[in-house]
Write a protein that holds these residues in place. Structure first.
Motif, short mmCIF file in Angstrom:
data_model
loop_
_atom_site.label_atom_id
_atom_site.label_comp_id
_atom_site.label_asym_id
_atom_site.label_seq_id
_atom_site.Cartn_x
_atom_site.Cartn_y
_atom_site.Cartn_z
N GLU A 105 -2.47 3.99 3.04
CA GLU A 105 -3.88 4.57 3.44
C GLU A 105 -4.43 3.82 4.70
OE1 GLU A 105 -7.96 5.25 1.11
OE2 GLU A 105 -6.06 4.88 -0.14
N GLU A 106 -4.55 2.60 4.56
CA GLU A 106 -4.95 1.61 5.42
C GLU A 106 -4.45 1.76 6.96
OE1 GLU A 106 -7.08 -2.07 4.36
OE2 GLU A 106 -5.30 -2.98 5.81
N TYR A 139 -14.92 -6.79 4.38
CA TYR A 139 -13.82 -6.01 4.86
C TYR A 139 -14.24 -4.93 5.77
CZ TYR A 139 -9.06 -4.99 4.19
OH TYR A 139 -7.37 -4.91 4.14
N ASN A 188 -15.15 -1.54 7.38
CA ASN A 188 -15.38 -0.31 6.90
C ASN A 188 -16.52 -0.42 5.60
OD1 ASN A 188 -15.45 2.46 8.19
ND2 ASN A 188 -14.19 3.11 6.27
N ASP A 202 0.87 -1.03 0.18
CA ASP A 202 -0.08 -0.01 -0.13
C ASP A 202 0.95 1.19 0.05
OD1 ASP A 202 -1.89 1.98 0.65
OD2 ASP A 202 -2.53 1.27 2.55
N ASP A 225 4.21 -0.63 8.72
CA ASP A 225 2.89 -1.51 7.96
C ASP A 225 3.24 -3.03 8.00
OD1 ASP A 225 0.68 -1.49 6.99
OD2 ASP A 225 1.28 -1.27 5.06
N ASN A 248 -14.33 1.67 -2.97
CA ASN A 248 -12.87 1.74 -2.53
C ASN A 248 -11.90 1.06 -3.56
OD1 ASN A 248 -10.23 0.39 -1.52
ND2 ASN A 248 -11.17 1.04 0.37
N LEU A 275 -12.05 1.80 11.48
CA LEU A 275 -11.89 0.24 11.14
C LEU A 275 -12.46 -0.31 12.30
CD1 LEU A 275 -8.93 0.39 8.91
CD2 LEU A 275 -10.95 0.80 8.56
N ILE A 306 -9.87 -7.70 7.77
CA ILE A 306 -8.60 -7.00 7.01
C ILE A 306 -7.67 -7.99 6.77
CG2 ILE A 306 -7.43 -6.80 9.28
CD1 ILE A 306 -7.42 -3.87 8.43
N GLN A 366 -9.83 -6.49 -1.34
CA GLN A 366 -10.49 -6.68 -0.21
C GLN A 366 -11.42 -7.93 -0.36
OE1 GLN A 366 -12.37 -3.06 0.67
NE2 GLN A 366 -10.47 -2.11 1.42
#
Ligand SMILES: Nc1nc2c(ncn2[C@@H]2O[C@H](COP(=O)(O)OP(=O)(O)OP(=O)(O)O)[C@@H](O)[C@H]2O)c(=O)[nH]1
Ligand SMILES: [Mg+2]
Length: 391
Positions: A29-30, A207, A209, A25, A82, A291, A230, A259, A297
């Protein structure tokens, strides 16, 4: 020492290391959303590329110095990676940066701990945290071990402490598991009662959200907590949903979101909650169609379903948030099929928030439930449907 994330807005630097895995990513963002959900405020995002993690610091020492400078400049109080850090890398980084350093796994466990409300939820999170902690103990005491005489020496103060801590954690894990299995038995009794009532069970999955709780509330007119966070939901809520076209009610459950790389201990610990999905007659797989990572996801959700043994339960894809799609991405048809893992799944587009498409969704559910009832009870199905409606 590893400090827990503070309650409000800890200025935090996010770090992502691209090791060539497909789901890297770039914008972090996540991780940023997870950080915010845990009460941190991302002040900078740093990414770099490596063939393999550095054994000591995960990143190179030059990159570590860069992170340190930036932290001083921006007044950051924590650094979040991450990728998963080994206990040794985490400790080395904390020494190098002179700041608490944590990874995504820790962060997810932390959010779960902040959110757990029910007795069962709290027990499950506690178990997952203990399991995570038990793997981190070993290295934390290794400096004491070295002081005690080095390789081959047994019984030094470090080793004694590790043994003591391990035993204590081991015993707490055992006790927590016993308490959980008691709760699990109660839940099984409740489930059997539901089965006796001949219920058709639908579980909302997806997923985190994606809008599961918003859809749940819209369908059953409930007020389950839905938020742009989340893991807003951890506990399972079940309500009856009356489907006019089928002439009967079904049980609808809203539950924890999935997730990417869900910490393993969590899947294990949340087995009881996730069991709802395994035992469901139908999974409504809610997808955030707005998204840009929705395909990945879906894949992540599928892999959790496989892990818990729910991959064979019938699925309907509910592509939510159509109101947030730009005009180029608007669906041509509101109901069609979408291929997942080589299988064509039914798909329906909705917006739980506006709402759009919910009547069509109810009709679709009624058709599925009626087909199910017919297949179980071919002769009396019509009579039964009328009978249930009159009740
Ligand atoms: N634009 C738009 N936003 C939506 C829609 N449905 C839900 N949302 C928003 O998406 C966010 C997440 O919604 P939730 O219902 O809490 O999602 P969830 O899947 O239950 O999330 P977790 O419980 O955290 O796993 C909230 O800010 C909602 O307001 C929709 O149809 N359109
Ligand atoms: Mg929710």
């Amino acid at each position: 020492m590893t400090a827990a994330p503070k309650a409000t807005d800890t200025p935090t630097i996010l770090v992502g290391v691209d090791l060539g895995v497909p789901h890297f990513d770039k914008e972090l963002e996540e991780l940023g959303l997870l950080a915010q959900s845990a009460g941190m405020s991302p002040v900078a995002r740093i990414t770099c590329k490596r063939k393999a993690p550095d054994a000591a610091l995960f990143v190179g020492s030059g990159k570590a110095d860069e992170i340190k400078q930036l932290a001083i400049q921006l007044g950051a109080k924590e650094v979040l990676f991450d990728q998963s850090l080994s206990p040794g890398q985490q400790r080395n980084l904390e020494r190098h940066l002179e700041l608490p350093v944590n990874d995504r796994t820790y962060l997810i466990l932390e959010i779960f701990a902040q959110r757990a409300r029910s007795h069962e939820g709290k027990l499950q999170v506690e178990l997952a945290r203990l399991q995570y902690l038990s793997t981190r103990l070993v290295r934390r005491w290794s400096h004491l071990e070295r002081q005690s005489g080095g390789i081959g020496m047994r019984g030094g103060p470090g080793e004694a402490q590790i043994e003591l801590d391990k035993r204590m954690i081991g015993e707490t894990i055992k006790r927590t598991k016993e308490r959980l299995s008691k709760v699990k038995r109660q839940r099984q009794t409740q489930r059997r009662q539901r089965e006796r009532r001949d219920a058709f069970n639908i579980s909302l999955i997806g997923y985190t959200n994606a809008g599961k709780s918003t859809l749940f509330n819209a369908l059953v007119k409930a007020r389950v907590y839905a938020a742009d966070q989340l893991f807003a939901t951890l506990d399972t809520t079940t309500r009856q949903l009356y489907l006019g076209e089928a002439g009967r009610s079904v049980s609808l459950s809203d539950t924890v979101g999935f997730i990417r790389d869900l910490p393993h201990g969590l899947i294990d610990a949340f087995q009881a909650t996730l069991q709802e999905a395994v035992d469901a007659d139908l999974l409504l797989h809610v997808v955030d169609a707005s998204n840009s990572n929705f395909v990945e996801q879906i894949q992540q959700v599928q892999s959790v379903l496989k892990e818990i043994g729910a991959e064979h339960v019938q699925q309907l894809l509910v592509f939510n948030k159509v109101d947030a799609l730009d005009s180029d991405h608007m669906p041509v048809k509101m109901e069609d099929e979408f291929e997942v893992d080589g299988v064509q799944l039914g798909r329906i587009f909705v917006s739980a928030a506006i709402p759009i498409g919910l009547d069509a969704l109810r009709q679709r559910l009624a058709a599925i439930v009626s087909a199910h009832t017919d297949s179980l009870n071919p002769q009396v199905s019509t009579l039964d449907a009328v009978g249930t409606a009159a009740r």
